[in-house]
Scaffold this motif. Sequence first.
Motif, PDB file in Angstrom:
ATOM      1  N   LEU A 191      -1.961 -10.431 -11.308  1.00  0.00           N
ATOM      2  CA  LEU A 191      -1.128  -9.540 -10.484  1.00  0.00           C
ATOM      3  C   LEU A 191       0.059 -10.302  -9.907  1.00  0.00           C
ATOM      4  O   LEU A 191      -0.063 -11.459  -9.524  1.00  0.00           O
ATOM      5  N   ASP A 192       1.196  -9.621  -9.839  1.00  0.00           N
ATOM      6  CA  ASP A 192       2.341 -10.202  -9.147  1.00  0.00           C
ATOM      7  C   ASP A 192       2.714  -9.294  -7.975  1.00  0.00           C
ATOM      8  O   ASP A 192       2.045  -8.281  -7.717  1.00  0.00           O
ATOM      9  N   ALA A 193       3.806  -9.633  -7.288  1.00  0.00           N
ATOM     10  CA  ALA A 193       4.173  -8.901  -6.065  1.00  0.00           C
ATOM     11  C   ALA A 193       4.383  -7.415  -6.350  1.00  0.00           C
ATOM     12  O   ALA A 193       4.158  -6.573  -5.471  1.00  0.00           O
ATOM     13  N   ALA A 194       4.798  -7.068  -7.599  1.00  0.00           N
ATOM     14  CA  ALA A 194       5.056  -5.659  -7.918  1.00  0.00           C
ATOM     15  C   ALA A 194       3.762  -4.839  -7.945  1.00  0.00           C
ATOM     16  O   ALA A 194       3.809  -3.606  -7.908  1.00  0.00           O
ATOM     17  N   ALA A 195       2.617  -5.506  -8.028  1.00  0.00           N
ATOM     18  CA  ALA A 195       1.344  -4.768  -8.152  1.00  0.00           C
ATOM     19  C   ALA A 195       0.561  -4.741  -6.844  1.00  0.00           C
ATOM     20  O   ALA A 195      -0.618  -4.366  -6.831  1.00  0.00           O
ATOM     21  N   VAL A 196       1.213  -5.113  -5.746  1.00  0.00           N
ATOM     22  CA  VAL A 196       0.490  -5.161  -4.463  1.00  0.00           C
ATOM     23  C   VAL A 196      -0.072  -3.777  -4.110  1.00  0.00           C
ATOM     24  O   VAL A 196      -1.211  -3.645  -3.647  1.00  0.00           O
ATOM     25  N   ASP A 197       0.706  -2.712  -4.367  1.00  0.00           N
ATOM     26  CA  ASP A 197       0.213  -1.362  -4.019  1.00  0.00           C
ATOM     27  C   ASP A 197      -1.032  -1.012  -4.837  1.00  0.00           C
ATOM     28  O   ASP A 197      -1.953  -0.362  -4.328  1.00  0.00           O
ATOM     29  N   ASP A 198      -1.058  -1.421  -6.104  1.00  0.00           N
ATOM     30  CA  ASP A 198      -2.254  -1.180  -6.929  1.00  0.00           C
ATOM     31  C   ASP A 198      -3.452  -1.882  -6.305  1.00  0.00           C
ATOM     32  O   ASP A 198      -4.552  -1.344  -6.229  1.00  0.00           O
ATOM     33  N   TYR A 199      -3.210  -3.123  -5.852  1.00  0.00           N
ATOM     34  CA  TYR A 199      -4.304  -3.884  -5.239  1.00  0.00           C
ATOM     35  C   TYR A 199      -4.803  -3.184  -3.982  1.00  0.00           C
ATOM     36  O   TYR A 199      -6.013  -3.083  -3.749  1.00  0.00           O
ATOM     37  N   LEU A 200      -3.872  -2.654  -3.192  1.00  0.00           N
ATOM     38  CA  LEU A 200      -4.270  -2.006  -1.931  1.00  0.00           C
ATOM     39  C   LEU A 200      -5.048  -0.723  -2.175  1.00  0.00           C
ATOM     40  O   LEU A 200      -5.864  -0.315  -1.348  1.00  0.00           O
ATOM     41  N   ARG A 201      -4.796  -0.071  -3.338  1.00  0.00           N
ATOM     42  CA  ARG A 201      -5.605   1.115  -3.661  1.00  0.00           C
ATOM     43  C   ARG A 201      -7.055   0.693  -3.953  1.00  0.00           C
ATOM     44  O   ARG A 201      -7.992   1.414  -3.654  1.00  0.00           O
ATOM     45  N   LEU A 202      -7.208  -0.496  -4.560  1.00  0.00           N
ATOM     46  CA  LEU A 202      -8.563  -1.001  -4.819  1.00  0.00           C
ATOM     47  C   LEU A 202      -9.224  -1.493  -3.537  1.00  0.00           C
ATOM     48  O   LEU A 202     -10.424  -1.301  -3.333  1.00  0.00           O
ATOM     49  N   ARG A 203      -8.445  -2.153  -2.686  1.00  0.00           N
ATOM     50  CA  ARG A 203      -8.975  -2.771  -1.462  1.00  0.00           C
ATOM     51  C   ARG A 203      -8.227  -2.245  -0.240  1.00  0.00           C
ATOM     52  O   ARG A 203      -7.436  -2.984   0.375  1.00  0.00           O
ATOM     53  N   PRO A 204      -8.424  -0.967   0.107  1.00  0.00           N
ATOM     54  CA  PRO A 204      -7.629  -0.395   1.205  1.00  0.00           C
ATOM     55  C   PRO A 204      -7.860  -1.077   2.554  1.00  0.00           C
ATOM     56  O   PRO A 204      -7.035  -0.941   3.448  1.00  0.00           O
ATOM     57  N   ASP A 205      -8.970  -1.822   2.679  1.00  0.00           N
ATOM     58  CA  ASP A 205      -9.217  -2.491   3.965  1.00  0.00           C
ATOM     59  C   ASP A 205      -8.434  -3.790   4.110  1.00  0.00           C
ATOM     60  O   ASP A 205      -8.438  -4.408   5.173  1.00  0.00           O
ATOM     61  N   THR A 206      -7.801  -4.237   3.030  1.00  0.00           N
ATOM     62  CA  THR A 206      -7.065  -5.507   3.100  1.00  0.00           C
ATOM     63  C   THR A 206      -5.631  -5.233   3.550  1.00  0.00           C
ATOM     64  O   THR A 206      -4.948  -4.412   2.932  1.00  0.00           O
ATOM     65  N   PRO A 207      -5.153  -5.906   4.594  1.00  0.00           N
ATOM     66  CA  PRO A 207      -3.766  -5.665   5.013  1.00  0.00           C
ATOM     67  C   PRO A 207      -2.779  -6.139   3.937  1.00  0.00           C
ATOM     68  O   PRO A 207      -2.984  -7.197   3.326  1.00  0.00           O
ATOM     69  N   ALA A 208      -1.705  -5.352   3.721  1.00  0.00           N
ATOM     70  CA  ALA A 208      -0.685  -5.725   2.725  1.00  0.00           C
ATOM     71  C   ALA A 208      -0.115  -7.098   3.065  1.00  0.00           C
ATOM     72  O   ALA A 208       0.181  -7.902   2.168  1.00  0.00           O
TER      73      ALA A 208
END
Length: 239
Positions: A73-90
């Motif tokens: 993952l790179d910075a462009a995929a941070v939103d995808d990551y947050l959908r997987l881990r909504p409890d993790t702050p961006a």
Amino acid sequence: MAGVDSRGHREPTPEPPGLARRVVAVARDQGLRRLAAGALAHLGYRRMIVFERSLRDLPPPRVPPPGATVERLDAAAVDDYLRLRPDTPASLVRARLAAGCVCHAVRFQGNLVAAGWTGSGRVRVDYFDADVDFPAGVAYYHDMYSVASWRSRGIGTILVSHQLAALAAAGLDRIHGASVPENRASIRVCLKLGYHAHEWLVAIGYAGARRIVRRPWRGPPLTLDSAIARRNASARAER
Ligand SMILES: CC(C)(COP(=O)(O)OP(=O)(O)OC[C@H]1O[C@@H](n2cnc3c(N)ncnc32)[C@H](O)[C@@H]1OP(=O)(O)O)[C@@H](O)C(=O)NCCC(=O)NCCS
């Protein structure tokens, strides 16, 4: 708004569970070992087993199931990551990437279904709420996660096998992964990939004044076979 039903009647506010009731619930749902670990953590003592694996002579990374792919993952995929881990702050995800940590993830039908991080040098260990230093040449992997519907289908192991290959290609010698002794699934992923128990990482004290110590592993070798034997024994005991 809580506590008012559709006819405007006030509903009784549920009583917060008392300490004794919480203790019984944790013991019933998660077992006595987890209960004891939770009590010790509350008293300022947390411990994890560090698993180690050489990054030389690795088998090829495991092949993901049809339709799934493994990516970095790179910075462009941070939103995808947050959908997987909504409890993790961006902000935490961006800070990890800025600090040079690497996130690998498994994607299926456009969504991430598993992800995990690797880093080296000084790495934040969330369970300790503290930074821990890893020796030169040693990578550390952390915060592995797979969505509940995909668990125990091999996806976590596939993900880590790709992390190992990427770290070896980057020139690192060894990897450490730490797990609380109660997290059997996480330990099993390590053992399936040829890690062995290396040492204890112990945090003593409270946030801000926490001391991290390493203690050599003195128990019997923790192997896939011994883990299977233990799992079979506890399944027999439950019957
Ligand atoms: C740890 C985690 C990432 C593993 O992911 P996964 O996709 O289930 O991993 P895999 O399917 O590759 O392997 C899991 C193994 O653990 C086994 N397992 C699962 N629960 C277990 C348990 N309670 N006791 C013993 N073994 C268990 C599975 O059967 C499987 O082994 P097998 O392939 O030999 O049958 C996932 O369970 C998870 O997201 N847990 C919550 C977050 C977490 O604890 N992360 C770890 C932080 S380091």
